[in-house]
Design a protein around this motif. Structure first.
Motif: not given
Length: 419
Positions: A71-82, A358-368
């Protein structure tokens, strides 16, 4: 001239409809998060799986740990998908994976295959979906988004209160059992998330809420930083560090909540279980509460408030918690509430510091940071009693972490300055 007036009136009507209708996205996000948060109900499967496959309690926890890690690893990748696909298609993809993870897990012959199917596929699905409702709500609430985001993610926190009893009842039904519970849950989650995904969308590019013209200069983020630009700021590292500490301290406390209730506060097992359910309510409520506080006080002061409450609760438990049931309940309500609070404080702070573009991409990294805190907190809390001889030994550690977080917040949680 009449056409111009008609167009202007139409825009006003659409704007008013959007103003009222944007709370629908909060409700949709909350419901999606109830489905995603069912991972917190996984404990109801552990004993039945141990009996089914004759495995240890450590082994029965593998799917849960791998799920959270993926879950935590995929979150940053998902930001680009969004950013590329939009929230609807991304949520549909993630929802299908969530459903597949649960459904395929129902055919597992052993705990290792279950870990692979449920933990990896299901965890990846949740990692893809989780950021979508948050990104949508953040853009529909460009100012004072803390309360809206907090209500959205509250669904994840309260999910176990809804899903755990349902799953326990299904597992206990002789006509359904353990593995069919995975199957039926997967079908339900896959369908519900996919249907709710159809309602998710970003606002039009130029849309702003009514009245924002008068307040935008005061509260609108001064910058819209890309992921790389965000990583070049000291504010990111301060936010990441405090988020990690907030989650680590909270999850350490959560990991020992039940045994502290029985061994330190001297509650019977039934009362301790009821207390944990109460704590879960506060974990859910902490999200909108701290989201709203972040709107009022800003990230720095809200983080310091959170760490202050953690220090107070930990010290009270350490010095006065022995055989004190009331203090135990109050202290752990605060600890669980603060943990939930960070799940709203951090995404709200991401928008305030780095903007919404660029919220989705940025929060994906913060969420790690949550992933790091979850893993470290779970590992440390499991060894506290062995190292110190008592669960009370956890509270000085939590206190020290919270004091460190307070210092980092005071020094580093500052708005990013334009270069």
């Amino acid at each position: 001239m009449n056409n111009d007036k008609t167009t202007e009136q139409s825009l006003i009507i659409l704007g008013m409809a959007a103003e009222k209708g944007r709370w629908l996205f909060v409700l949709v996000g909350l419901l999606i998060n109830v489905c995603l948060g069912s991972i917190y109900a996984f404990s109801v499967f552990r004993k039945p799986l141990e009996g089914l496959w004759d495995i240890t309690s450590n082994q029965s926890g593998y799917p849960f740990m791998i799920f959270l890690a993926v879950f935590a690893i995929v979150m940053p990748l998902a930001g680009n998908l969004i950013a590329q696909w939009g929230p609807r298609k991304t949520t549909m993809l993630g929802g299908m994976l969530v459903g597949m993870g649960w459904i395929t897990a129902s055919f597992s012959p052993d705990i290792f295959i279950l870990t692979l199917l449920y933990g990896v596929i299901g965890g990846a699905g949740v990692g893809i979906v989780y950021g979508c409702p948050i990104a949508v709500v953040a853009k529909w609430f460009p100012q004072k988004s803390g309360l809206a985001i907090g209500l959205t993610v509250m669904g994840f926190g309260i999910s176990a209160l809804i899903t755990a009893p349902l799953m326990k009842a299904l597992i206990g039904n002789p006509d359904i059992g353990i593995m069919n519970t995975f199957l039926y849950s997967g079908i339900a989650f896959g369908v519900i998330i996919t249907l709710l995904a159809q309602l998710l969308s970003f606002p039009p590019a130029e849309w702003m809420p009514a009245g924002s013209e008068t307040t935008a200069t005061a509260v609108r983020p001064a910058l819209s930083l890309t992921r790389q630009e965000m990583l070049n700021t000291s504010s990111f590292y301060a936010l990441w560090a405090t988020y990690t500490i907030g989650c680590l301290a909270g999850l350490m406390a959560i990991g020992i909540a039940s045994p502290v209730g029985t061994e330190i506060a001297r509650l019977d097992a039934t009362t301790a279980a009821l207390a944990v359910s109460l704590f879960a309510v506060f974990n859910g409520l902490g999200r909108p509460i701290f989201g709203a506080i972040t709107d009022k006080l800003g990230p720095k002061h809200t983080a310091i408030l959170s760490f202050t409450l953690i220090v107070a609760a930990s010290l009270l438990m350490f010095f006065f918690g022995q055989e004190n049931a009331m203090l135990y309940v109050v202290a752990f309500c605060l600890l669980w509430m603060c943990l939930g609070g960070w799940l709203a404080l951090a995404p709200t702070s991401t928008g305030i510091f780095f903007g919404k573009q660029y919220y989705a991409q940025n929060y994906g990294i913060v969420y790690t940071a949550y992933g790091a805190g979850a893993i470290l907190g779970t590992l440390i809390s499991g060894n506290i009693k062995d190292i110190t001889g008592s669960y009370l030994g956890a509270f000085p550690i939590v206190t020290g972490l919270a004091l460190l977080g307070m210092i980092i917040a005071a020094i580093g949680l500052n708005p990013v300055k334009r270069q």
